[in-house]
Design a protein around this motif. Structure first.
Motif, PDB file in Angstrom:
ATOM      1  N   ASN A 196      48.646 -70.215  15.504  1.00 27.77           N
ATOM      2  CA  ASN A 196      48.764 -71.499  14.955  1.00 27.77           C
ATOM      3  C   ASN A 196      46.977 -72.387  14.215  1.00 27.77           C
ATOM      4  O   ASN A 196      47.107 -72.817  13.970  1.00 27.77           O
ATOM      5  N   PHE A 197      46.196 -70.862  14.085  1.00 23.96           N
ATOM      6  CA  PHE A 197      45.132 -71.968  13.179  1.00 23.96           C
ATOM      7  C   PHE A 197      45.681 -71.570  11.593  1.00 23.96           C
ATOM      8  O   PHE A 197      46.032 -71.399  11.367  1.00 23.96           O
ATOM      9  N   LYS A 229      46.940 -68.963  35.363  1.00 23.09           N
ATOM     10  CA  LYS A 229      45.919 -68.953  34.991  1.00 23.09           C
ATOM     11  C   LYS A 229      45.864 -67.641  33.987  1.00 23.09           C
ATOM     12  O   LYS A 229      46.271 -68.435  32.349  1.00 23.09           O
ATOM     13  N   GLN A 230      46.941 -66.527  34.083  1.00 24.05           N
ATOM     14  CA  GLN A 230      47.056 -65.611  32.939  1.00 24.05           C
ATOM     15  C   GLN A 230      48.087 -65.789  32.156  1.00 24.05           C
ATOM     16  O   GLN A 230      48.044 -66.108  31.104  1.00 24.05           O
ATOM     17  N   GLN A 231      48.874 -66.551  32.851  1.00 31.97           N
ATOM     18  CA  GLN A 231      49.874 -66.873  31.332  1.00 31.97           C
ATOM     19  C   GLN A 231      49.488 -68.083  30.563  1.00 31.97           C
ATOM     20  O   GLN A 231      49.487 -68.395  29.522  1.00 31.97           O
ATOM     21  N   ILE A 232      48.875 -69.379  30.830  1.00 28.78           N
ATOM     22  CA  ILE A 232      48.179 -70.181  29.918  1.00 28.78           C
ATOM     23  C   ILE A 232      46.537 -69.518  29.099  1.00 28.78           C
ATOM     24  O   ILE A 232      46.799 -69.346  28.066  1.00 28.78           O
ATOM     25  N   LEU A 233      46.435 -68.002  29.769  1.00 24.99           N
ATOM     26  CA  LEU A 233      45.863 -67.403  28.923  1.00 24.99           C
ATOM     27  C   LEU A 233      46.320 -66.357  27.681  1.00 24.99           C
ATOM     28  O   LEU A 233      45.960 -66.502  26.673  1.00 24.99           O
ATOM     29  N   GLU A 234      47.733 -66.301  28.140  1.00 24.74           N
ATOM     30  CA  GLU A 234      47.952 -65.952  27.321  1.00 24.74           C
ATOM     31  C   GLU A 234      49.027 -67.138  25.687  1.00 24.74           C
ATOM     32  O   GLU A 234      49.242 -66.497  24.851  1.00 24.74           O
ATOM     33  N   ALA A 235      49.434 -67.845  26.687  1.00 20.53           N
ATOM     34  CA  ALA A 235      49.371 -68.830  25.399  1.00 20.53           C
ATOM     35  C   ALA A 235      48.909 -69.227  24.604  1.00 20.53           C
ATOM     36  O   ALA A 235      49.006 -69.744  23.568  1.00 20.53           O
ATOM     37  N   GLU A 236      47.657 -69.682  25.215  1.00 23.95           N
ATOM     38  CA  GLU A 236      46.033 -69.597  24.338  1.00 23.95           C
ATOM     39  C   GLU A 236      45.810 -68.737  23.388  1.00 23.95           C
ATOM     40  O   GLU A 236      45.049 -69.172  22.093  1.00 23.95           O
ATOM     41  N   ILE A 237      45.900 -67.842  23.562  1.00 23.75           N
ATOM     42  CA  ILE A 237      45.777 -66.118  22.418  1.00 23.75           C
ATOM     43  C   ILE A 237      46.871 -66.295  21.582  1.00 23.75           C
ATOM     44  O   ILE A 237      46.602 -65.925  20.700  1.00 23.75           O
ATOM     45  N   GLN A 238      48.360 -66.517  21.795  1.00 25.36           N
ATOM     46  CA  GLN A 238      49.107 -66.585  21.110  1.00 25.36           C
ATOM     47  C   GLN A 238      48.590 -67.565  20.127  1.00 25.36           C
ATOM     48  O   GLN A 238      48.996 -67.912  18.978  1.00 25.36           O
ATOM     49  N   ASN A 239      48.325 -68.673  20.634  1.00 18.13           N
ATOM     50  CA  ASN A 239      47.976 -70.191  19.694  1.00 18.13           C
ATOM     51  C   ASN A 239      46.956 -69.196  18.795  1.00 18.13           C
ATOM     52  O   ASN A 239      47.126 -69.895  17.533  1.00 18.13           O
ATOM     53  N   LEU A 240      45.833 -68.806  18.546  1.00 20.55           N
ATOM     54  CA  LEU A 240      44.430 -68.591  18.671  1.00 20.55           C
ATOM     55  C   LEU A 240      44.956 -67.834  16.966  1.00 20.55           C
ATOM     56  O   LEU A 240      44.840 -67.481  15.977  1.00 20.55           O
ATOM     57  N   LEU A 241      46.329 -66.637  17.410  1.00 17.52           N
ATOM     58  CA  LEU A 241      46.856 -65.983  16.729  1.00 17.52           C
ATOM     59  C   LEU A 241      47.698 -66.365  15.048  1.00 17.52           C
ATOM     60  O   LEU A 241      47.854 -66.181  14.333  1.00 17.52           O
TER      61      LEU A 241
END
Length: 77
Positions: A35-36, A21-33
């Motif tokens: 790739n919007f 879950k940590q790794q998924i959240l880290e990837a989601e944060i990077q994506n938001l930062l």
């Protein structure tokens, strides 16, 4: 399989779930930062990122707690 092995497997499974879950959240944060496409994609981008960081903190804390509390049963990395 004895009770200690079962307990260790259960704890390792829980720990691995939290780490995933940590790794998924880290990837989601990077994506938001990074790739919007436009502001319209996220009405409140800052709030979305903030919520993800708070959730990440929860799982980071859980991993740390498990590693400290069950150090003899869970692998430390």
């Amino acid at each position: 399989m004895d009770k200690n092995q079962i307990a260790s497997q259960i704890l390792n499974g829980i720990l691995n779930e939290y780490k995933a879950k940590q790794q998924i959240l880290e990837a989601e944060i990077q994506n938001l930062l990074h790739n919007f496409v436009a502001v319209a994609d996220h009405e409140n981008l800052a709030l979305s990122i903030k919520n993800k960081i708070e959730e990440l903190d929860k799982y980071t804390s859980l991993v740390s707690t498990m590693q400290i509390t069950f150090s003899s049963n869970t692998p430390k990395e």
